[in-house]
Design a protein around this motif. Sequence first.
Motif, short mmCIF file in Angstrom:
data_model
loop_
_atom_site.label_atom_id
_atom_site.label_comp_id
_atom_site.label_asym_id
_atom_site.label_seq_id
_atom_site.Cartn_x
_atom_site.Cartn_y
_atom_site.Cartn_z
N ASP A 12 0.89 -1.33 0.07
CA ASP A 12 0.10 0.09 0.17
C ASP A 12 0.95 1.22 0.05
OD1 ASP A 12 0.90 0.26 2.70
OD2 ASP A 12 -0.96 -0.34 3.69
N GLN A 13 0.25 2.44 -0.19
CA GLN A 13 1.08 3.68 0.00
C GLN A 13 1.89 3.89 1.16
OE1 GLN A 13 -1.65 7.32 -0.47
NE2 GLN A 13 0.04 8.50 0.23
N ASP A 14 1.70 3.39 2.22
CA ASP A 14 2.53 3.60 3.32
C ASP A 14 3.56 2.70 3.29
OD1 ASP A 14 1.06 5.88 4.61
OD2 ASP A 14 -0.43 4.35 5.57
N SER A 15 3.60 1.33 2.86
CA SER A 15 4.50 0.27 3.03
C SER A 15 5.30 0.27 1.66
CB SER A 15 3.85 -0.86 3.37
OG SER A 15 3.03 -1.48 2.28
N ALA A 16 5.10 1.04 0.61
CA ALA A 16 5.86 0.63 -0.61
C ALA A 16 7.13 0.82 -0.38
CB ALA A 16 5.15 1.67 -1.93
N PRO A 17 7.65 1.74 0.13
CA PRO A 17 8.96 2.22 0.29
C PRO A 17 9.72 0.97 1.21
CG PRO A 17 8.02 4.19 0.61
CD PRO A 17 6.85 3.21 0.71
N TRP A 18 9.14 0.47 2.09
CA TRP A 18 9.48 -0.53 2.83
C TRP A 18 9.84 -1.90 2.17
CZ3 TRP A 18 8.37 -5.56 4.85
CH2 TRP A 18 9.31 -5.71 5.90
N TRP A 40 7.56 0.93 13.09
CA TRP A 40 7.52 -0.15 12.21
C TRP A 40 6.22 -0.92 12.75
CZ3 TRP A 40 6.64 -5.42 12.15
CH2 TRP A 40 6.70 -5.92 10.81
N PRO A 41 5.28 -1.24 11.85
CA PRO A 41 5.27 -0.97 10.46
C PRO A 41 4.97 0.39 10.03
CG PRO A 41 3.33 -1.96 11.37
CD PRO A 41 4.14 -1.71 12.45
N ALA A 42 5.31 0.69 8.88
CA ALA A 42 4.97 2.04 8.12
C ALA A 42 3.75 2.47 8.43
CB ALA A 42 5.43 2.02 6.78
N ARG A 43 3.60 3.64 8.74
CA ARG A 43 2.18 4.54 8.87
C ARG A 43 2.11 5.76 8.79
NH1 ARG A 43 3.76 2.03 13.18
NH2 ARG A 43 4.02 3.00 15.30
N ALA A 44 1.31 6.58 8.33
CA ALA A 44 1.16 7.98 7.95
C ALA A 44 1.63 9.25 9.14
CB ALA A 44 0.04 8.34 7.36
N ILE A 45 1.11 8.32 10.27
CA ILE A 45 1.07 9.41 11.45
C ILE A 45 2.01 8.80 12.74
CG2 ILE A 45 -0.91 8.45 12.62
CD1 ILE A 45 -1.40 11.29 13.50
N CYS A 46 2.74 9.77 13.12
CA CYS A 46 3.72 9.19 14.24
C CYS A 46 2.76 9.12 15.55
CB CYS A 46 4.68 10.23 14.76
SG CYS A 46 5.67 9.90 16.15
N GLY A 47 2.95 7.73 16.17
CA GLY A 47 2.16 7.45 17.36
C GLY A 47 2.45 8.26 18.60
N LEU A 52 2.87 14.41 10.90
CA LEU A 52 2.84 13.63 9.55
C LEU A 52 4.12 13.74 8.73
CD1 LEU A 52 -0.64 15.26 9.09
CD2 LEU A 52 -0.24 12.85 9.84
N THR A 53 5.09 14.21 9.17
CA THR A 53 6.39 13.91 8.45
C THR A 53 7.53 13.12 8.85
OG1 THR A 53 7.43 15.71 9.79
CG2 THR A 53 6.20 16.44 8.09
N TRP A 54 7.96 12.19 8.07
CA TRP A 54 9.04 11.43 8.49
C TRP A 54 9.99 11.13 7.40
CZ3 TRP A 54 4.04 10.41 6.63
CH2 TRP A 54 4.19 9.62 5.55
N SER A 55 10.97 10.47 7.50
CA SER A 55 12.11 9.96 6.51
C SER A 55 12.28 8.42 6.99
CB SER A 55 13.36 10.89 7.02
OG SER A 55 12.93 12.06 7.00
N TRP A 56 12.65 7.90 5.83
CA TRP A 56 13.03 6.32 5.90
C TRP A 56 14.65 6.49 5.97
CZ3 TRP A 56 9.59 2.43 5.69
CH2 TRP A 56 8.58 2.90 5.09
N TYR A 57 15.09 5.37 6.79
CA TYR A 57 16.69 5.11 7.08
C TYR A 57 16.87 3.57 6.97
CZ TYR A 57 16.13 4.12 12.08
OH TYR A 57 15.66 3.55 13.17
N THR A 58 18.14 3.38 6.48
CA THR A 58 18.30 1.83 6.48
C THR A 58 18.69 1.28 8.02
OG1 THR A 58 18.98 2.12 4.24
CG2 THR A 58 19.82 0.14 5.43
#
Length: 135
Positions: A12-18, A40-47, A52-58
């Motif tokens: 889905d839109q949230d998990s596609a980059p993962w 994790w898992p990916a979602r649009a909002i910080c718990g 509503l802003t985030w970055s991906w990292y390895t």
Amino acid sequence: MTSAMFDLPVVDQDSAPWWAGTARHELLLQRCDECAVSRWPARAICGRCGSLTWSWYTASGHATVASWVVNRHRFSPTAPAVFTVVLARLSEQQDILIPAQWGGSADGTDLAMGLSVVVSFVDVDRKPDEPPLAL
């Protein structure tokens, strides 16, 4: 490449980059741009802060075994009769636990709580019109 033992997840839109990261054999996590908490898992909002802003990292891929279950029921015709699923606690953040198939003994006899593990990936066959995927 290997055939999947179970139905593959819906990307889905949230998990596609993962999922794109898994295809490159990278374990990606989201990190909130406001409070720096990983999720994790990916979602649009910080718990934690609601941002509503985030970055991906390895992520490092290093973890410890927090729990496991030995399955002795064939959930699909392609699944082995006995296989073990572990719940691994990532070193990046103690509250991130990721399930994975155990690569050791099928019956889990070589597992122990707190055992150090490192992520590995298995490429999964996909239809020609689907993006690559690794689990």
